[in-house]
Design a protein around this motif. Sequence first.
Motif, mmCIF file in Angstrom:
data_model
loop_
_atom_site.group_PDB
_atom_site.id
_atom_site.type_symbol
_atom_site.label_atom_id
_atom_site.label_comp_id
_atom_site.label_asym_id
_atom_site.label_seq_id
_atom_site.Cartn_x
_atom_site.Cartn_y
_atom_site.Cartn_z
ATOM 1 N N ARG A 117 -5.879 17.345 9.823
ATOM 2 C CA ARG A 117 -5.429 16.800 8.535
ATOM 3 C C ARG A 117 -6.520 15.954 7.899
ATOM 4 N N GLY A 118 -7.170 15.143 8.734
ATOM 5 C CA GLY A 118 -8.214 14.255 8.223
ATOM 6 C C GLY A 118 -9.395 15.039 7.669
ATOM 7 N N ALA A 119 -9.782 16.105 8.355
ATOM 8 C CA ALA A 119 -10.929 16.906 7.895
ATOM 9 C C ALA A 119 -10.583 17.582 6.568
ATOM 10 N N ARG A 120 -9.374 18.143 6.480
ATOM 11 C CA ARG A 120 -8.948 18.780 5.222
ATOM 12 C C ARG A 120 -8.925 17.744 4.100
ATOM 13 N N PHE A 121 -8.404 16.573 4.410
ATOM 14 C CA PHE A 121 -8.295 15.521 3.405
ATOM 15 C C PHE A 121 -9.670 15.119 2.871
ATOM 16 N N LEU A 122 -10.613 14.906 3.787
ATOM 17 C CA LEU A 122 -11.958 14.486 3.355
ATOM 18 C C LEU A 122 -12.643 15.585 2.548
ATOM 19 N N PHE A 123 -12.452 16.847 2.972
ATOM 20 C CA PHE A 123 -13.037 17.964 2.230
ATOM 21 C C PHE A 123 -12.492 17.991 0.796
ATOM 22 N N LEU A 124 -11.174 17.893 0.651
ATOM 23 C CA LEU A 124 -10.579 17.936 -0.695
ATOM 24 C C LEU A 124 -11.024 16.723 -1.517
ATOM 25 N N ASN A 125 -11.083 15.565 -0.873
ATOM 26 C CA ASN A 125 -11.468 14.344 -1.571
ATOM 27 C C ASN A 125 -12.899 14.433 -2.112
ATOM 28 N N ARG A 126 -13.793 15.045 -1.328
ATOM 29 C CA ARG A 126 -15.201 15.124 -1.742
ATOM 30 C C ARG A 126 -15.478 16.231 -2.751
ATOM 31 N N THR A 127 -14.561 17.207 -2.847
ATOM 32 C CA THR A 127 -14.884 18.374 -3.680
ATOM 33 C C THR A 127 -13.927 18.561 -4.861
ATOM 34 N N CYS A 128 -12.877 17.745 -4.945
ATOM 35 C CA CYS A 128 -11.946 17.923 -6.068
ATOM 36 C C CYS A 128 -12.444 17.141 -7.288
ATOM 37 N N PHE A 129 -11.816 17.362 -8.403
ATOM 38 C CA PHE A 129 -12.191 16.697 -9.647
ATOM 39 C C PHE A 129 -12.070 15.179 -9.499
ATOM 40 N N ASN A 130 -13.188 14.490 -9.673
ATOM 41 C CA ASN A 130 -13.230 13.019 -9.671
ATOM 42 C C ASN A 130 -12.692 12.342 -8.417
ATOM 43 N N GLY A 131 -12.503 13.080 -7.334
ATOM 44 C CA GLY A 131 -11.965 12.456 -6.115
ATOM 45 C C GLY A 131 -10.528 11.982 -6.270
ATOM 46 N N PRO A 144 -7.642 19.947 -9.490
ATOM 47 C CA PRO A 144 -8.545 21.111 -9.496
ATOM 48 C C PRO A 144 -9.888 20.845 -8.821
ATOM 49 N N PHE A 145 -10.594 21.936 -8.608
ATOM 50 C CA PHE A 145 -11.945 21.913 -8.036
ATOM 51 C C PHE A 145 -12.859 21.065 -8.933
ATOM 52 N N GLY A 146 -13.754 20.296 -8.344
ATOM 53 C CA GLY A 146 -14.671 19.464 -9.136
ATOM 54 C C GLY A 146 -16.065 20.063 -9.169
ATOM 55 N N ARG A 147 -16.782 19.800 -10.259
ATOM 56 C CA ARG A 147 -18.156 20.295 -10.367
ATOM 57 C C ARG A 147 -19.132 19.218 -9.925
ATOM 58 N N TYR A 148 -19.882 19.511 -8.877
ATOM 59 C CA TYR A 148 -20.880 18.563 -8.372
ATOM 60 C C TYR A 148 -22.133 19.339 -7.997
ATOM 61 N N THR A 149 -23.280 18.664 -7.943
ATOM 62 C CA THR A 149 -24.437 19.322 -7.347
ATOM 63 C C THR A 149 -24.513 18.845 -5.897
ATOM 64 N N ASN A 150 -24.245 19.797 -5.022
ATOM 65 C CA ASN A 150 -24.409 19.539 -3.600
ATOM 66 C C ASN A 150 -23.675 18.286 -3.077
ATOM 67 N N PRO A 151 -22.365 18.231 -3.203
ATOM 68 C CA PRO A 151 -21.643 17.035 -2.724
ATOM 69 C C PRO A 151 -21.735 16.891 -1.212
ATOM 70 N N ARG A 152 -21.781 15.620 -0.750
ATOM 71 C CA ARG A 152 -21.860 15.394 0.692
ATOM 72 C C ARG A 152 -20.440 15.411 1.269
ATOM 73 N N ILE A 153 -20.159 16.412 2.087
ATOM 74 C CA ILE A 153 -18.799 16.528 2.649
ATOM 75 C C ILE A 153 -18.680 15.703 3.932
ATOM 76 N N VAL A 154 -19.742 15.645 4.717
ATOM 77 C CA VAL A 154 -19.686 14.864 5.965
ATOM 78 C C VAL A 154 -20.697 13.718 5.909
#
Length: 300
Positions: A117-131, A144-154
């Motif tokens: 759950r935590g990994a999914r949560f962090l992934f969505l938090n780092r890659t969704c629109f505006n966190g 929705p999906f967010g637009r970033y250049t190379n977001p840091r997931i971990v």
Amino acid sequence: MRNKANQFGPIVKWVGGKRQLLPALLTHVPKRISTYIEPFAGGAALFFGICNREREKKCAFDRAILCDQNEELIACYRAVRDDVDALIEALSVYRYDRDLFYEVRAQSTQGWVDVARGARFLFLNRTCFNGLWRVNSKGRFNVPFGRYTNPRIVDEAGLRRASEVLTRVDLRCGDFVGTLEGATPNDFVYFDPPYIPVSKTSNFTAYAKEGFGESDQVRLLDAMRVLSKKKVPFMLSNADTADTRALYREFTIRSVEASRAVNSDPTKRGPVREVIVLPRATLLRKRASVKQQAFDWERT
Ligand SMILES: C[S@@+](CC[C@H](N)C(=O)[O-])C[C@H]1O[C@@H](n2cnc3c(N)ncnc32)[C@H](O)[C@@H]1O
């Protein structure tokens, strides 16, 4: 999310996160705290700020309670605290990809262990629109999906640092009221509830499907009155509006400037004023011992 090297800091991007207000908030935190209580934890910026202060030997707390109604967030904190190695490994399967995002967003986490759950949560938090974390009426995440250049997931180092300080934390998922039972004058409570809407079009309070309405704001006010009577020190922050000032008029109110990033219209992002609400007794003690700083003002 970038934290300064070796500093404790939030591991999630969070709407209403208090990083910019930290210096102002920290001035009101007692130097010695038995239990630090943060009933609306979110990204817990003040908790991590206090941990940095503690490392600099400027304050100390014995234990802490962090609570939030968001089950996925609290499951994520538990995973960080209890099994950070497994969490970092679980995160390694995620990458910044639109299709993967929508596939993961659609999953139900029922029956999942905290690490997954935590990994999914962090992934969505780092890659969704505006966190943002926003859910629909069924409680399903719908940002929705967010637009970033190379977001840091971990952020491995940041997660490990957070894991270290979370060992002293009782993590609770639920309503804020439960965290206040048994609070004593040696403790300190920091309330950062969802904002009272600034205008009818900016009512972002939907962190959870239940929202945080007028009756919740009144329940919170009642809880603050009880703490005041019991002489439990507390602090609350909220948007500086006429409604907020009216609601908290019986307490000490200070106005401070903060920047806020959450508005669908980028031209409306930028500096806003927030209030810090404190019990009256604190003001009286402070008045006797400390000269008011020029930018601080109060309404009585
Ligand atoms: C303004 S945010 C807190 C931000 C936090 N101080 C930070 O630094 O990121 C408010 C939080 O209250 C939580 N919340 C909403 N209703 C709640 C309730 N009834 N009890 C506990 N938490 C609640 C939301 O999930 C959200 O994380």
